[in-house]
Structures are given as C-alpha cells and as structure tokens.
Write a protein that holds these residues in place. Structure first.
Motif, PDB file in Angstrom:
ATOM      1  N   ASP A 130      29.966   4.731 -41.696  1.00  0.00           N
ATOM      2  CA  ASP A 130      28.728   4.408 -41.204  1.00  0.00           C
ATOM      3  C   ASP A 130      29.029   2.779 -40.842  1.00  0.00           C
ATOM      4  O   ASP A 130      30.017   2.159 -41.081  1.00  0.00           O
ATOM      5  N   VAL A 131      28.533   2.030 -39.758  1.00  0.00           N
ATOM      6  CA  VAL A 131      28.338   1.104 -39.336  1.00  0.00           C
ATOM      7  C   VAL A 131      27.330   0.055 -39.716  1.00  0.00           C
ATOM      8  O   VAL A 131      26.173   0.509 -40.135  1.00  0.00           O
ATOM      9  N   ASP A 132      27.503  -1.249 -39.336  1.00  0.00           N
ATOM     10  CA  ASP A 132      26.254  -2.263 -39.445  1.00  0.00           C
ATOM     11  C   ASP A 132      25.436  -2.081 -38.175  1.00  0.00           C
ATOM     12  O   ASP A 132      25.848  -2.684 -37.263  1.00  0.00           O
ATOM     13  N   VAL A 133      24.393  -1.109 -38.389  1.00  0.00           N
ATOM     14  CA  VAL A 133      23.608  -0.929 -37.220  1.00  0.00           C
ATOM     15  C   VAL A 133      22.853  -2.033 -36.607  1.00  0.00           C
ATOM     16  O   VAL A 133      22.625  -2.151 -35.423  1.00  0.00           O
ATOM     17  N   ASP A 134      22.408  -2.981 -37.566  1.00  0.00           N
ATOM     18  CA  ASP A 134      21.745  -4.058 -36.808  1.00  0.00           C
ATOM     19  C   ASP A 134      22.656  -4.969 -36.148  1.00  0.00           C
ATOM     20  O   ASP A 134      22.565  -5.503 -35.023  1.00  0.00           O
ATOM     21  N   ALA A 135      24.124  -5.052 -36.323  1.00  0.00           N
ATOM     22  CA  ALA A 135      25.205  -5.717 -35.606  1.00  0.00           C
ATOM     23  C   ALA A 135      25.292  -5.206 -34.306  1.00  0.00           C
ATOM     24  O   ALA A 135      25.343  -5.735 -33.375  1.00  0.00           O
ATOM     25  N   TRP A 136      25.445  -3.602 -34.416  1.00  0.00           N
ATOM     26  CA  TRP A 136      25.492  -2.908 -33.070  1.00  0.00           C
ATOM     27  C   TRP A 136      24.139  -3.082 -32.153  1.00  0.00           C
ATOM     28  O   TRP A 136      24.697  -3.281 -30.974  1.00  0.00           O
ATOM     29  N   LYS A 137      23.111  -2.921 -32.708  1.00  0.00           N
ATOM     30  CA  LYS A 137      22.000  -3.295 -32.210  1.00  0.00           C
ATOM     31  C   LYS A 137      21.752  -4.496 -31.311  1.00  0.00           C
ATOM     32  O   LYS A 137      21.606  -4.562 -30.176  1.00  0.00           O
ATOM     33  N   GLU A 138      22.120  -5.482 -32.157  1.00  0.00           N
ATOM     34  CA  GLU A 138      22.008  -6.785 -31.502  1.00  0.00           C
ATOM     35  C   GLU A 138      23.203  -7.109 -30.287  1.00  0.00           C
ATOM     36  O   GLU A 138      22.661  -7.592 -29.404  1.00  0.00           O
ATOM     37  N   HIS A 139      24.412  -6.507 -30.620  1.00  0.00           N
ATOM     38  CA  HIS A 139      25.248  -6.494 -29.549  1.00  0.00           C
ATOM     39  C   HIS A 139      24.518  -5.769 -28.398  1.00  0.00           C
ATOM     40  O   HIS A 139      24.813  -6.311 -26.979  1.00  0.00           O
ATOM     41  N   PHE A 140      24.542  -4.703 -28.419  1.00  0.00           N
ATOM     42  CA  PHE A 140      24.029  -3.814 -27.070  1.00  0.00           C
ATOM     43  C   PHE A 140      22.916  -4.390 -26.558  1.00  0.00           C
ATOM     44  O   PHE A 140      22.616  -4.198 -25.103  1.00  0.00           O
ATOM     45  N   ARG A 141      21.946  -4.821 -27.107  1.00  0.00           N
ATOM     46  CA  ARG A 141      20.490  -5.384 -26.730  1.00  0.00           C
ATOM     47  C   ARG A 141      20.789  -6.529 -26.157  1.00  0.00           C
ATOM     48  O   ARG A 141      19.961  -6.930 -25.091  1.00  0.00           O
ATOM     49  N   SER A 142      22.118  -7.185 -26.302  1.00  0.00           N
ATOM     50  CA  SER A 142      22.345  -8.623 -25.676  1.00  0.00           C
ATOM     51  C   SER A 142      22.639  -8.332 -24.085  1.00  0.00           C
ATOM     52  O   SER A 142      22.626  -9.115 -23.218  1.00  0.00           O
ATOM     53  N   ASN A 143      22.996  -6.841 -24.006  1.00  0.00           N
ATOM     54  CA  ASN A 143      23.346  -6.564 -22.332  1.00  0.00           C
ATOM     55  C   ASN A 143      21.922  -5.841 -21.939  1.00  0.00           C
ATOM     56  O   ASN A 143      22.279  -5.535 -20.684  1.00  0.00           O
ATOM     57  N   PHE A 144      20.930  -5.810 -22.525  1.00  0.00           N
ATOM     58  CA  PHE A 144      19.976  -4.893 -22.009  1.00  0.00           C
ATOM     59  C   PHE A 144      19.397  -5.600 -20.636  1.00  0.00           C
ATOM     60  O   PHE A 144      19.157  -4.832 -19.874  1.00  0.00           O
ATOM     61  N   ASP A 145      19.309  -6.826 -20.583  1.00  0.00           N
ATOM     62  CA  ASP A 145      18.673  -7.503 -19.351  1.00  0.00           C
ATOM     63  C   ASP A 145      19.538  -7.055 -18.037  1.00  0.00           C
ATOM     64  O   ASP A 145      19.201  -6.891 -17.036  1.00  0.00           O
ATOM     65  N   THR A 146      20.790  -7.204 -18.370  1.00  0.00           N
ATOM     66  CA  THR A 146      21.742  -6.784 -17.448  1.00  0.00           C
ATOM     67  C   THR A 146      21.573  -5.433 -17.026  1.00  0.00           C
ATOM     68  O   THR A 146      21.623  -4.888 -15.723  1.00  0.00           O
ATOM     69  N   ILE A 147      21.503  -4.451 -17.871  1.00  0.00           N
ATOM     70  CA  ILE A 147      21.306  -2.925 -17.533  1.00  0.00           C
ATOM     71  C   ILE A 147      19.991  -2.846 -16.676  1.00  0.00           C
ATOM     72  O   ILE A 147      19.908  -2.068 -15.896  1.00  0.00           O
ATOM     73  N   VAL A 148      18.995  -3.437 -17.155  1.00  0.00           N
ATOM     74  CA  VAL A 148      17.694  -3.316 -16.566  1.00  0.00           C
ATOM     75  C   VAL A 148      17.986  -3.883 -15.092  1.00  0.00           C
ATOM     76  O   VAL A 148      17.484  -2.929 -14.125  1.00  0.00           O
ATOM     77  N   GLU A 149      18.725  -4.717 -14.690  1.00  0.00           N
ATOM     78  CA  GLU A 149      19.105  -5.233 -13.293  1.00  0.00           C
ATOM     79  C   GLU A 149      19.755  -4.328 -12.585  1.00  0.00           C
ATOM     80  O   GLU A 149      19.388  -4.140 -11.597  1.00  0.00           O
ATOM     81  N   ILE A 150      20.763  -3.678 -13.403  1.00  0.00           N
ATOM     82  CA  ILE A 150      21.708  -2.884 -12.641  1.00  0.00           C
ATOM     83  C   ILE A 150      20.891  -1.548 -12.398  1.00  0.00           C
ATOM     84  O   ILE A 150      20.897  -1.016 -11.017  1.00  0.00           O
ATOM     85  N   VAL A 151      20.128  -1.012 -13.337  1.00  0.00           N
ATOM     86  CA  VAL A 151      19.551   0.376 -13.026  1.00  0.00           C
ATOM     87  C   VAL A 151      18.139   0.188 -12.326  1.00  0.00           C
ATOM     88  O   VAL A 151      17.808   1.140 -11.507  1.00  0.00           O
TER      89      VAL A 151
END
Length: 330
Positions: free
Chosen positions: A294-315
C-alpha cells in the motif's frame, strides 16, 4: 352463397377447437459487444440485463451478449455504433474520448477522489452534457454510465512502492493520450500497447508493469507472471452501456423503457459484486504469493494532481469540465 359457406366453415373450425393462426410478433435482436472475458462482472451483468429485457418485453427484444472482443475491439465496436452496424457496446466510458475528448478525463490519474465520487460525476450535468454531444455529433447514445470498474492498481515484475519507483518503469498504458502523458510526466517509460498484447508483453519483458482493477488482474492471471501488486487506487472509471442512436430510434417507447428499467435494476447488484470480487481477488493473490504493498495515496494524489493542468493543456479538456472536477477535489 359463398359468404354463407365461408361463415359456416369458420364456425365449424371454431366449434372443433382449432385456433386460427395470427401473425407472429417480430423479434428485435440487439447484439451487445464487450472486450472483457466471459466471467467478467460486466459480461455477467449484461447477461442479467438481457434476461430481464426479454422478460419485460415478452421476448420482443433479444439482447445477444458477445464477450471477449468477438465483435471487434473497443474502437471497432464504437465505430460500428456510429455507423449503425453494431447495436450495443458495454465498456469503459473512457473509450468515448475517441469521439468527444472530454470523455478521456476518466483516464487521468487521481482526477476522482474515490469510486463513489466518480460514479456521481458520471451522473452529473457535466457528463450528461457530454453524452448529449455524443448523440448529436456521433450517433452514439449512452444509456448508463454508472457501473463501477473498481480502483486501478499496479502489478509489476519488480517492486513499485514509491513515486520514485516510477522513474524509468516500463509500464503498459492504453493507447490514449491521457494515460500516456500522465505516466510520462511521472517519469515512467509509458508504453502504449493493445490490451490483447499486454499479457505477452509483460511475460516477455517488453514491459515491467501494467495497471487495472485487482479483480481484472486476477481473473486474467496477471499475478502468475508479475508478483508485485501496488494498491495505488490511482484511477476510477465507470462502465458505460451504449447503443447506436439509429438502433435506439428504431425501438418503441416500451422497448426503450424496458432496457432502462433492466439497467436500473442491475446496477446496484453489479457494483456490490465489483467490490466483493476485488476483495476476494486480492486475498487470493496474497495466498498465491503475490507481494501486496500500500502507498501513501494522499502523497501520490498530490504528485499527479500537480501535473493536471499540463495534462489539460496537452489533451484539451473543456474548462467547464476541469473546473467542475477541481471543485470536488479533497
């Protein structure tokens, strides 16, 4: 005189108890395609819907269920829906991003908080609007999009316990831009690969990891070639039940209502089964020697969400959809 003879003959037939045949009601056959194997919960639930529709319509509507990509792979069947050559498809709504980009949002990691919120968003005005655009622009109608698929996790031939372990990880991803860019931004070696080639790819070392819900991974025996399961809960999708608009318009109001009723009756059962199957699959994998982390889901969530705006722009997701999702984040 002839009339009297015919009338007399009819009376004789009636008196003798013989029935006068009436024209048989025509049967409407709807072929329903899925890419999942026969034992998958979506296939089983679809068959339940088919059986109930047959009951509700007194056999007027017959839904024939074809699992394991017998009618083609997902994109093939969706193209068939658009053309009217395939009647129905049951699969992740993410596939619809091929036609309406916003549907790819479900393939963006940690965009939903949990399965309940994912299901609620798929029934929100935002997703209803996306479904309306799909009908208007592509002739595909979404009848339901609230069958849970379960949280997706990693299974790998090596340990994946931290975000740093993603660096350079050769991971199979669906050939969809949202999935590819998510993992590339996380430092992984995202490898687009058809689902049909994934087991062999993992077995041969072309990739080191793939990700799906635990019940899917166990049911397809991925644990026999990769013995590290990491419960990241990084993605929550919903299965959609889709029909060609041309076919839908050919149905009577009563037939449409019967399909809607059957879907409504089966949904809660389907979602309960998914949760139970996931728990059972993980228990069996552990018993068969798979290391589960099991991982620290909150930490993973924060990490991936920090890239969300970039994903939005690309897609290219619509601003309205993005804001409605961010407003729900926690």
């Amino acid at each position: 005189m002839t009339y009297q003879k015919n009338l007399g003959a009819f009376a004789l037939i009636a008196a003798s108890g013989l029935a006068v045949a009436s024209p048989a009601l025509s049967e409407t056959v709807l072929k329903v395609g899925l890419i999942d194997p026969p034992a998958h919960i979506d296939v089983v639930a679809t068959q339940r819907v088919a059986d109930r529709v047959a009951e509700l319509t007194d056999g007027e509507v017959k839904m024939e269920v074809y699992p394991a990509a017998q009618l083609g792979f997902a994109n093939d069947m969706l193209s068939g829906l658009k053309l009217g050559t395939v009647e129905m498809f049951v699969g992740a709504t993410t596939w619809l991003g091929t036609f309406e980009t916003d549907f790819w949002i479900s393939g963006t990691l940690y965009v939903f908080n949990d399965q309940e919120q994912a299901r609620a968003m798929h029934q929100s005005d935002a997703f209803k609007g996306m479904a309306e655009d799909l009908v208007a622009n592509h002739g595909i109608r979404v009848l339901a999009q609230n069958w849970d698929r379960g949280p997706r996790n990693f299974i790998a031939t090596r340990e994946v316990a931290t975000i740093e372990d993603l660096e350079g990880l050769k991971i199979r991803v669906p050939p969809q831009e949202s999935w590819i860019e998510n993992f590339k931004l996380a430092g992984a070696a995202a490898t687009p690969m058809p689902l049909s080639e994934t087991f062999t790819g993992l077995q041969q070392g072309i990739v080191e990891s793939t990700e799906q819900a635990s019940n899917w991974l166990y049911g397809n025996k991925y644990h026999t070639i990769a013995n590290h399961l990491t419960r990241t809960n990084h993605n929550y999708e919903e299965t959609g039940v889709m029909i060609s608009e041309t076919v839908y318009q050919s149905l009577t109001e009563d037939q449409r209502a019967a399909i809607a009723q059957a879907l409504d009756e089966v949904t809660d059962w389907h979602n309960e089964q998914v949760a139970a199957q996931i728990a059972e699959a993980e228990e069996k994998m552990a018993a068969e020697g798979v290391a589960i982390a099991d991982v620290d889901v909150d930490a993973w969530k924060e990490h991936f969400r920090s890239n969300f705006d970039t994903i939005v722009e690309i897609v290219g997701y619509s601003p309205e959809l993005v804001e409605s999702l961010k407003a729900e984040w926690k």
